[in-house]
Design a protein around this motif. Structure first.
Motif: not given
Length: 190
Positions: A66, A62-63, A73
């Protein structure tokens, strides 16, 4: 809202996790091989993992992407959980099962999702029909990306397997032929 930490998950190799304890009022909205998801509010949910290693891997994924609109989110992470945006809708598998059809709109959304995954640098350009949510506006959102940067797969075999199980693979390929002939040729050559 921190009381979700009172939820315990047990992993089972190659099987859906078990919710060992849930000392909260949070509704279970889904579970898979790696974890279970509980609705915290109309805007947020939490995915609790059986393994901290898997949680770390998904947080890293997820990072890496981003801000990508194809995924929820992320608001908070912990050693075995991710608090994220709650996406209202149903899984792509259930949507297609109910319709017993693939509209041009949904076929186009599937192609857009695959293209966006490529743009974002995913090495696994594939998804299970259960890991995609269809919103009320027929927009597709990817909800499980733990293997998105681990595996190397350019052909969406899980997608095609799911479509075949529903008897919709040929219809999808025909829709793709009408929408994007180059994508159709690429699919036919694989």
């Amino acid at each position: 809202m921190e009381d979700f930490k009172k939820i315990a998950i047990i992993g089972r190799r190659g099987q859906t996790v078990i919710v060992k304890t849930n000392l909260t009022n949070y509704q279970l909205i889904g579970k898979g091989w790696h974890g279970a998801v509980f609705k915290l509010s109309d805007e947020r949910c939490v995915k609790i993992y059986a393994s901290e290693i898997v949680a770390e891997a998904e947080v890293a994924a997820y990072k890496r992407i981003k801000g990508a609109i194809i995924c929820p989110t992320i608001y908070e992470v912990g050693p075995n959980y991710i608090v994220m945006e709650y996406i209202e809708g149903i899984t792509l598998r259930n949507y297609l099962k109910r319709k017993n059809d693939i509209s041009e709109t949904i076929a186009r959304e599937i192609l857009l999702l695959l293209q966006e995954m490529k743009k974002l640098g995913f090495t696994d350009i594939d998804f299970n029909l259960n890991n995609v949510i269809v919103t009320k506006n027929n927009i597709l959102r990817l909800i499980d990306i733990v293997n998105g940067f681990k595996k190397r797969k350019r052909i969406p075999t899980a997608l095609f397997k799911g479509l075949k199980e529903l008897g919709l693979e040929d219809l999808f390929i025909e829709q793709v032929r009408k929408i994007d002939y180059n994508a159709y040729l690429e699919m036919k050559s694989n």
